[in-house]
Design an enzyme around this catalytic site. Sequence first.
Site, PDB file in Angstrom:
ATOM      1  N   LYS A 184       0.838  -1.206   0.000  1.00 52.90           N
ATOM      2  CA  LYS A 184       0.000   0.000   0.000  1.00 52.90           C
ATOM      3  C   LYS A 184       0.879   1.265   0.000  1.00 52.90           C
ATOM      4  O   LYS A 184       2.093   1.166  -0.053  1.00 52.90           O
ATOM      5  CB  LYS A 184      -0.963  -0.032   1.182  1.00 52.90           C
ATOM      6  CG  LYS A 184      -1.954  -1.234   1.110  1.00 52.90           C
ATOM      7  CD  LYS A 184      -3.088  -1.008   0.111  1.00 52.90           C
ATOM      8  CE  LYS A 184      -3.808  -2.239  -0.373  1.00 52.90           C
ATOM      9  NZ  LYS A 184      -4.563  -3.028   0.575  1.00 52.90           N
TER      10      LYS A 184
HETATM   11  C1  LIG Z   1      -5.680  -4.121   0.837  1.00 53.75           C
HETATM   12  C2  LIG Z   1      -7.132  -3.880   0.918  1.00 53.75           C
HETATM   13  C3  LIG Z   1      -7.870  -4.173   2.082  1.00 53.75           C
HETATM   14  C4  LIG Z   1      -7.331  -4.973   3.210  1.00 53.75           C
HETATM   15  O1  LIG Z   1      -6.231  -4.432   3.820  1.00 53.75           O
HETATM   16  P1  LIG Z   1      -5.473  -5.311   4.937  1.00 53.75           P
HETATM   17  O2  LIG Z   1      -4.665  -4.297   5.668  1.00 53.75           O
HETATM   18  O3  LIG Z   1      -4.627  -6.292   4.193  1.00 53.75           O
HETATM   19  O4  LIG Z   1      -6.494  -5.963   5.777  1.00 53.75           O
HETATM   20  C5  LIG Z   1      -9.186  -3.775   2.146  1.00 53.75           C
HETATM   21  N1  LIG Z   1      -9.784  -3.163   1.107  1.00 53.75           N
HETATM   22  C6  LIG Z   1      -9.126  -2.905  -0.039  1.00 53.75           C
HETATM   23  C7  LIG Z   1      -9.839  -2.203  -1.138  1.00 53.75           C
HETATM   24  C8  LIG Z   1      -7.784  -3.274  -0.173  1.00 53.75           C
HETATM   25  O5  LIG Z   1      -7.142  -3.069  -1.333  1.00 53.75           O
END
Ligand SMILES: *Cc1c(COP(=O)(O)O)cnc(C)c1O
Length: 383
Positions: A184
């Site tokens: 991210k």
């Molecule tokens: C990555 C992601 C999540 C989940 O994030 P985590 O920290 O891995 O739980 C939720 N929603 C979207 C749209 C994502 O891309």
Amino acid sequence: MEFLPFALPEIGEEEINEVVECLRSGWITTGSRAKQFEQEFADYLGNNVQALAVNSATSGLHLALEALGVREGDEVILPSYTFTSTAEVVRYLGATPVIVDVDESTFNISVEAIKAAITPNTKAVMPVHFAGLACDMEAIIQLAREHNLFVVEDAAHAFPSTSGGSLVGALGTDATVFSFYANKTMTTAEGGMLVSKRSDVIERAKIMRLHGISRDAFDRYRSEAPSWFYEVVEPGYKYNMPDVCAAIGIHQLRKIDRFQKKRQELAVRYDSLLKSFPVVIPPKAVPGDKHAYHLYPIRIKEEAGISRDEFIQEMSKQKIGCSVHFIPLHRQPVWRDGYKLTREDFSVAERLFNSEVSIPLYTKMRETDQLRVVDAMKKVFGC
Ligand SMILES: *Cc1c(COP(=O)(O)O)cnc(C)c1O
């Protein structure tokens, strides 16, 4: 030729040193570093939001809905064009995810589709800011207000994005959740942040984050009075962020403006380099707003004479990683079969999914890396 990945975190000496200090300190789980990270994150967003560090965005979304009282019999509206987390947390609580189509120009949830899906059982709506492009929050907040619905933003892609000139997370919705998963816009390896201006949401989520215990381990540890006593007041969860992860987050946060600038710079360069290619370049933020550019999602036009899958194959032969965002929820067996979802009901998400490919975009990418991606694409398209 080395493999060029689709995403890569940028971890500096600051993060490494802080993690080492944390490891040496004797306190590695949730403690002073998690508190500091929460405070600095809340300060970054401003507008008097409070922040709770959690071990993933998924757990943050779960805590937010739980704190708002979402339960069996309730319906929660969310887009098909997202990761499964957005829907699964609704099911954790026994409520029903109502999955709707998206807008073709932005990939984001369609306000018309939300409107059409509202029933007397609708409790909340979960907009997802796809790729880091904020949804039309003014319209969504207005609609939610008219129908007395909670708004919980899945902002996993959207740090730091703005909508109507304000940062996502500081828009005054009931809750916003960011992800710090490894790929991210900033990372803590695994982690997330739940933010809200509502003290009741924060207080409830704080207790549920740690087993439903009324006082956390660090407070007890620091307390001068005998501190063995605690009370479990709810059947809670185990969703706290360890200090080892917060140690990374503290320094990632300090770099986030540079990260965003770099991602935007790369996106703008892609926009111009790909102008004459048979692709649709990603939607831009409205003038005055900031796009976090977690992803650079292009669409392959029909005139390219090559399918999305073939494109990815050909890029991989040239040692370039690509990905697809997302396989829409209406195609995933659990949601498709569980809620009788058909492709016909998601015509926009279908078109987006069939043509979408995310090409490499990350802050450590050099201009030469980017030119390599574009050259490889030139070969694939023969243009
Ligand atoms: C990555 C992601 C999540 C989940 O994030 P985590 O920290 O891995 O739980 C939720 N929603 C979207 C749209 C994502 O891309």
